[in-house]
Each structure stands twice: as structure tokens, then as C-alpha cells.
Enzyme design. Structure first.
Site, mmCIF file in Angstrom:
data_model
loop_
_atom_site.group_PDB
_atom_site.id
_atom_site.type_symbol
_atom_site.label_atom_id
_atom_site.label_comp_id
_atom_site.label_asym_id
_atom_site.label_seq_id
_atom_site.Cartn_x
_atom_site.Cartn_y
_atom_site.Cartn_z
ATOM 1 N N ASP A 103 -24.266 -68.478 36.449
ATOM 2 C CA ASP A 103 -24.042 -66.982 37.295
ATOM 3 C C ASP A 103 -22.659 -66.828 37.236
ATOM 4 O O ASP A 103 -22.006 -67.572 37.163
ATOM 5 C CB ASP A 103 -24.950 -66.902 38.435
ATOM 6 C CG ASP A 103 -24.449 -65.639 39.216
ATOM 7 O OD1 ASP A 103 -24.555 -64.508 38.708
ATOM 8 O OD2 ASP A 103 -24.056 -65.718 40.323
ATOM 9 N N GLU A 125 -16.835 -60.898 44.635
ATOM 10 C CA GLU A 125 -17.360 -60.016 45.508
ATOM 11 C C GLU A 125 -16.353 -59.307 46.463
ATOM 12 O O GLU A 125 -16.148 -57.949 46.324
ATOM 13 C CB GLU A 125 -18.664 -60.484 46.357
ATOM 14 C CG GLU A 125 -19.894 -60.865 45.359
ATOM 15 C CD GLU A 125 -20.627 -59.890 44.503
ATOM 16 O OE1 GLU A 125 -20.089 -58.587 44.676
ATOM 17 O OE2 GLU A 125 -21.531 -60.117 44.001
ATOM 18 N N GLY A 148 -24.908 -52.958 40.978
ATOM 19 C CA GLY A 148 -23.993 -52.022 41.407
ATOM 20 C C GLY A 148 -24.386 -50.568 41.545
ATOM 21 O O GLY A 148 -24.270 -50.042 42.645
ATOM 22 N N ASP A 150 -20.816 -63.914 39.199
ATOM 23 C CA ASP A 150 -20.307 -63.386 40.542
ATOM 24 C C ASP A 150 -20.709 -64.085 41.761
ATOM 25 O O ASP A 150 -22.093 -64.648 41.863
ATOM 26 C CB ASP A 150 -21.304 -61.887 40.962
ATOM 27 C CG ASP A 150 -20.330 -60.823 40.104
ATOM 28 O OD1 ASP A 150 -19.286 -60.846 40.105
ATOM 29 O OD2 ASP A 150 -21.175 -59.966 39.646
ATOM 30 N N ASP A 207 -25.499 -68.629 43.082
ATOM 31 C CA ASP A 207 -24.984 -68.769 44.433
ATOM 32 C C ASP A 207 -25.914 -68.010 45.268
ATOM 33 O O ASP A 207 -25.598 -68.113 46.667
ATOM 34 C CB ASP A 207 -23.586 -67.866 44.518
ATOM 35 C CG ASP A 207 -23.716 -66.390 44.151
ATOM 36 O OD1 ASP A 207 -24.273 -66.132 43.278
ATOM 37 O OD2 ASP A 207 -23.157 -65.650 45.038
ATOM 38 N N HIS A 234 -20.525 -45.418 39.637
ATOM 39 C CA HIS A 234 -20.638 -46.756 38.766
ATOM 40 C C HIS A 234 -19.611 -46.839 37.491
ATOM 41 O O HIS A 234 -19.120 -47.880 37.396
ATOM 42 C CB HIS A 234 -21.887 -47.114 38.638
ATOM 43 C CG HIS A 234 -22.174 -48.533 38.333
ATOM 44 N ND1 HIS A 234 -22.393 -49.215 37.068
ATOM 45 C CD2 HIS A 234 -21.984 -49.737 39.267
ATOM 46 C CE1 HIS A 234 -22.599 -50.272 37.192
ATOM 47 N NE2 HIS A 234 -22.113 -50.826 38.396
#
Ligand SMILES: [Mg+2]
Length: 236
Positions: free
Chosen positions: A14, A23, A58, A16, A181, A84
Site C-alpha cells: 500500500d 496523510e 478522497g 498512503d 497500515d 477533489h
């Protein structure tokens, strides 16, 4: 059928919060810049943003915020779509400026895996317009297959983005390991049939990561490094 041990071929990361700390000092800052540029009073402080991270995606996060702060559903969706696009441009600028860095220990982990012939891939629901320059700028060209939310719009915990990586790379799920995460990320990887190790950060420390094979303190946790060494040696 009994489980037959399969040699590790690939690790799928992953982006982010896993490979990079994106973040708090990346996405949050870009969202706030987009609010400001649009003349909106909305701002997300560190704590508010942490709560909003439970909404994956988002644009979905923006729509949720606008609706929960009193805009109509239609207005919220319209604003979210416009904001966005603008936020993605700010995120690209932050990436170009080098504002987003690798999490401690990530480079060493990637080096160890690469040295052992393990293919490195990425499965993210982020937008390709910032994901690609970010990965290239921070890590060079070490990732073989990169699948983003631009190609696979179904957000994690949907397993679609992991399934696409497996499809493109022809790895069997048993020969690959995911690194995530967050709760949504772990659920996506496990639903795609992968084992998943979790490296939570300050925002995801309290997530439910029970389905992860291992929960480490971070990419620099010696427990994680030893676990991968065992996988490379053919142990379970
Ligand atoms: Mg993540």
C-alpha cells in the site's frame, strides 16, 4: 486440501501511510489548500483529519464532510468532485516539492527484499497522477507493477486492486504478501487471498488489524524484519 508451502515471490505494498507518511503532511494539507482556493471556510486539523480517515477515498471523504456540515446531498457530491480535482493538483505539487517522505525503515526493507529476488508491487486506491511521481521521486523505479485507484475505482476494503495486481503479475496469492497500515487495507488484502502484515502509523494505531498475519510497530520494527527473513528462508 492441505496447505502446501509456497516460496515467497512478491510483496505488494500500500502507499498512503505504509510506504510514505502522506496523510498528515500531504493529503490533509492538499485538502486544506483546495478549500482555501475555492473560498470555503472549511479546514481539517490533524485530529479531525484522523477521524475522517475512516471514510476511504478522497472524494468520498469530502462528500461525507460537506454533508455532515449541513450541505445537501447534491451540493455535497458536486463540491466533492470539484474540490477533489483541485486537491489532486495540490498533492502533485507537494510531491514535486519533496514534502512526502518514506517511512523510517522502508528503504532497508525494500533493499532486503530486492536483494533476495522478491518482486515489489504496489496496490493503492490513490490517484495515479500523484502516486506515480511520488513513488518515482522517493523510491526510483523499484516497483514493477503499480495499480492505482485510477484503473480500479473500487476502494479498499474491496479486494479489486489486489486482485488486479495478482492478475497482471500472475503470482498466486499464496506466493505474495501484502503490507498495509490500516483496517481497510488489511481487509482488502485478506479478501484477495493474501497474507498481510500491518505497519500501523499514528493515525491507524487503533484500527482493527486482527486479520493481519503480523502487526509490527512500523517498517523499521526488528520483529517485522525478522519475520520477512524467515519468509525468505522458506519458513512460515
Ligand atoms: Mg494506507
Amino acid at each position: 486440501m492441505a496447505d502446501v508451502p509456497v516460496a515467497l515471490e512478491a510483496v505488494i505494498f500500500d502507499v498512503d501511510g505504509t510506504l510514505v507518511d502522506s496523510e498528515r503532511d500531504g493529503h490533509r494539507v492538499a485538502f486544506n489548500a483546495a478549500f482555501e482556493a475555492a473560498g470555503l471556510p472549511d479546514r481539517w486539523d490533524v485530529e479531525t483529519y484522523g477521524q475522517l480517515l475512516r471514510v476511504a477515498g478522497g472524494e468520498q471523504r469530502l462528500a461525507f464532510w460537506f454533508e455532515s456540515t449541513g450541505r445537501s446531498r447534491g451540493e455535497a457530491l458536486d463540491l466533492a468532485q470539484r474540490l477533489h480535482r483541485r486537491k489532486t493538483q495540490y498533492m502533485q505539487a507537494l510531491v514535486t516539492e519533496g514534502a512526502i517522505q518514506a517511512r523510517p525503515g522502508v528503504r532497508r526493507l525494500l533493499d532486503m527484499l530486492e536483494t533476495n529476488g522478491i518482486a515489489l508491487h504496489v496496490a493503492t486506491t490513490g490517484t495515479r497522477a500523484w502516486v506515480e511521481p511520488l513513488l518515482h521521486g522517493v523510491f526510483g523505479s523499484r516497483f514493477h507493477t503499480i495499480v492505482t485507484g485510477t484503473e480500479v475505482p473500487q476502494l479498499k476494503p474491496d479486494p479489486a486492486v489486489y486482485e488486479r495486481v495478482l492478475q497482471l503479475t500472475c503470482h498466486r496469492p499464496g506466493a505474495a504478501i501484502a503490507v498495509e497500515d490500516s483496517a481497510n487495507g488489511v481487509r482488502a488484502a485478506v479478501a484477495a487471498g493474501l497474507r498481510c502484515v500491518a505497519v500501523p502509523n499514528a493515525y491507524t494505531r487503533d484500527d482493527d488489524l486482527a486479520r493481519a498475519t503480523l502487526v509490527a510497530d512500523g517498517p523499521d520494527d526488528p520483529v517485522l524484519v525478522r519475520w520477512f527473513q524467515r519468509q525468505l528462508a522458506g519458513g512460515g
